[in-house]
Design a protein around this motif. Structure first.
Motif, PDB file in Angstrom:
ATOM      1  N   TRP A 125       0.837  -1.200   0.000  1.00 54.70           N
ATOM      2  CA  TRP A 125       0.000   0.000   0.000  1.00 54.70           C
ATOM      3  C   TRP A 125       0.872   1.250   0.000  1.00 54.70           C
ATOM      4  CZ3 TRP A 125      -0.965   4.335   2.955  1.00 54.70           C
ATOM      5  CH2 TRP A 125      -2.161   5.018   2.678  1.00 54.70           C
TER       6      TRP A 125
ATOM      7  N   ARG B  55       1.286  11.549  -1.694  1.00 56.27           N
ATOM      8  CA  ARG B  55       1.638  10.458  -0.774  1.00 56.27           C
ATOM      9  C   ARG B  55       1.533  10.932   0.674  1.00 56.27           C
ATOM     10  NH1 ARG B  55       4.269   5.683  -1.329  1.00 56.27           N
ATOM     11  NH2 ARG B  55       4.746   6.184  -3.488  1.00 56.27           N
TER      12      ARG B  55
ATOM     13  N   ARG C 254       3.241  13.742  -7.038  1.00 50.91           N
ATOM     14  CA  ARG C 254       3.092  12.460  -6.352  1.00 50.91           C
ATOM     15  C   ARG C 254       3.590  12.494  -4.916  1.00 50.91           C
ATOM     16  NH1 ARG C 254       4.619   7.664 -10.158  1.00 50.91           N
ATOM     17  NH2 ARG C 254       2.934   8.705 -11.306  1.00 50.91           N
TER      18      ARG C 254
ATOM     19  N   ASP D 212      -0.788   6.089  -9.152  1.00 48.56           N
ATOM     20  CA  ASP D 212      -0.394   6.013 -10.564  1.00 48.56           C
ATOM     21  C   ASP D 212      -1.023   7.117 -11.400  1.00 48.56           C
ATOM     22  OD1 ASP D 212       1.112   3.850  -9.951  1.00 48.56           O
ATOM     23  OD2 ASP D 212      -0.147   2.366 -10.973  1.00 48.56           O
TER      24      ASP D 212
ATOM     25  N   GLY E  89       0.354   1.184  -3.287  1.00 51.01           N
ATOM     26  CA  GLY E  89       0.334   0.456  -4.545  1.00 51.01           C
ATOM     27  C   GLY E  89       0.080   1.349  -5.741  1.00 51.01           C
ATOM     28  N   THR E  90      -0.964   1.034  -6.495  1.00 51.34           N
ATOM     29  CA  THR E  90      -1.267   1.764  -7.732  1.00 51.34           C
ATOM     30  C   THR E  90      -2.123   3.004  -7.500  1.00 51.34           C
ATOM     31  OG1 THR E  90      -3.220   0.382  -8.111  1.00 51.34           O
ATOM     32  CG2 THR E  90      -1.131  -0.376  -9.060  1.00 51.34           C
ATOM     33  N   VAL E  91      -2.436   3.306  -6.253  1.00 53.87           N
ATOM     34  CA  VAL E  91      -3.316   4.439  -5.964  1.00 53.87           C
ATOM     35  C   VAL E  91      -2.760   5.737  -6.541  1.00 53.87           C
ATOM     36  CG1 VAL E  91      -4.302   5.845  -4.106  1.00 53.87           C
ATOM     37  CG2 VAL E  91      -4.255   3.361  -3.898  1.00 53.87           C
TER      38      VAL E  91
END
Length: 329
Positions: A254, A271, A267, A260, A256-258
């Motif tokens: 986690w 995060r 980014r 992307d 993960g792809t959240v």
């Protein structure tokens, strides 16, 4: 001596001025400790959150012990060690030793504690108290959901010494604080620390008294950090929070792809906000360093505001799931 705080340097009490100094002075007297020094780099947020906590939990007509039980139960479901110890110590201070032990074990000894534990879930229980007490009980729960997240991000661990001796330490701390929790405080005194909010949107639980005024100022301060994030970062954060059902994210992979869908330049900020919302205890030095390097010179105030934006996104989602019903405590 090393600081217990991570990533930020709080304003020292001796150097504090303005609202930070006022919050320190009031909380030292009324709470028995300096309130949230890690938020002091953002004075308006610091003062507004103090006002929400004071007006909901420390003043009013609901028993302080009942509100401390709510705060402790919220801390348990959020797995915030600092807040678990702080609020169970306060429960001991009120003389509710058995209740403190039950809440700490994750039990639901009454409807109010069961409700408090459910406030992290996708389907919270109906209010087990009269609507007139919602500003106190709901305000206490929501303020502590936010506090837990910011503490876990910036001031993790226990406030008490003793390691394995924490249970005696909690009772000892409670004895020291017993006089403090029995003080009768005048509602509304913290509002002088706040800048007026023009036309605040009424919350269905906050009523029209001091808690509502404090909450409006807090919402404004907590959402100010959104300006430090890009459009895509904000969109991904709110999408993830809307899909969140109250679970603790899995340890492996986690988020993960959240992230992307977020452009590379946004980014690092996304995060941080996402961690503050759903897993603040996983905030790392590398994540903070990546954000600082990606946005140029950014100080402690900006970091506090980005984390606060993420934490408040989760709290606002929880508030929106509340079941508004007239009950009895």
């Amino acid at each position: 001596m090393s600081s217990p705080y991570r990533f930020v340097v709080p304003v020292p009490r001796r150097a504090a001025t303005g609202t930070v100094a006022a919050v320190y002075a009031a909380s030292a007297h009324e709470l028995g400790a300096l309130f949230a020094p890690h938020l002091s780099p953002a004075p308006d947020l610091h003062a507004a959150l103090w006002a929400v906590l004071r007006e909901s939990m420390l003043t009013g007509t609901a028993p302080r012990a009942r509100k401390e039980a709510v705060a402790a139960a919220v801390a348990v479901v959020n797995r915030c060690p600092f807040c678990i110890d702080a609020h169970t110590a306060m429960l001991h201070a009120t003389g509710e030793h058995g209740l403190a032990a039950a809440v700490l074990r994750g039990e639901e000894p009454d409807a109010l504690v069961a409700w408090a534990r459910s406030t992290r879930s996708a389907a919270p229980a109906p209010w087990p108290f009269p609507v007139a007490l919602a500003p106190e009980y709901v305000g206490t729960a929501l303020a502590n959901h936010f506090i837990n997240r910011m503490v876990d991000a910036l001031r993790p661990g226990s406030p008490l010494p003793g390691g394995a001796l924490r249970s005696p330490s909690r009772r000892a701390a409670g004895f020291v604080l017993s006089r403090t929790v029995r003080r009768t405080l005048t509602p509304g005194q913290s509002l002088a620390l706040l800048e007026p909010v023009a036309g605040p949107v009424a919350s269905p639980w906050a009523g029209d008294g001091p808690v509502a005024v404090a909450w409006a100022a807090f919402e404004r301060a907590a959402t100010a950090g959104g300006d430090l994030l890009g459009d895509a970062a904000r969109a991904v954060l709110h999408e993830a929070v809307a899909a969140w059902r109250g679970e603790h994210p899995e340890l492996g992979g986690w988020p993960g792809t959240v992230l992307d869908a977020v452009p590379e330049e946004e980014r690092a900020g996304a995060r941080l906000a996402l961690l503050a919302a759903l897993a603040p205890y996983r905030l790392t030095e590398s994540a903070v360093a990546a954000w600082r390097s990606s946005v140029g010179p950014r100080g402690d105030e900006e970091l506090v505001r980005v984390l606060a934006y993420g934490a408040f996104a989760a709290v606002r989602q929880l508030a929106g799931r509340m079941v508004v019903t007239e009950g009895s405590a």
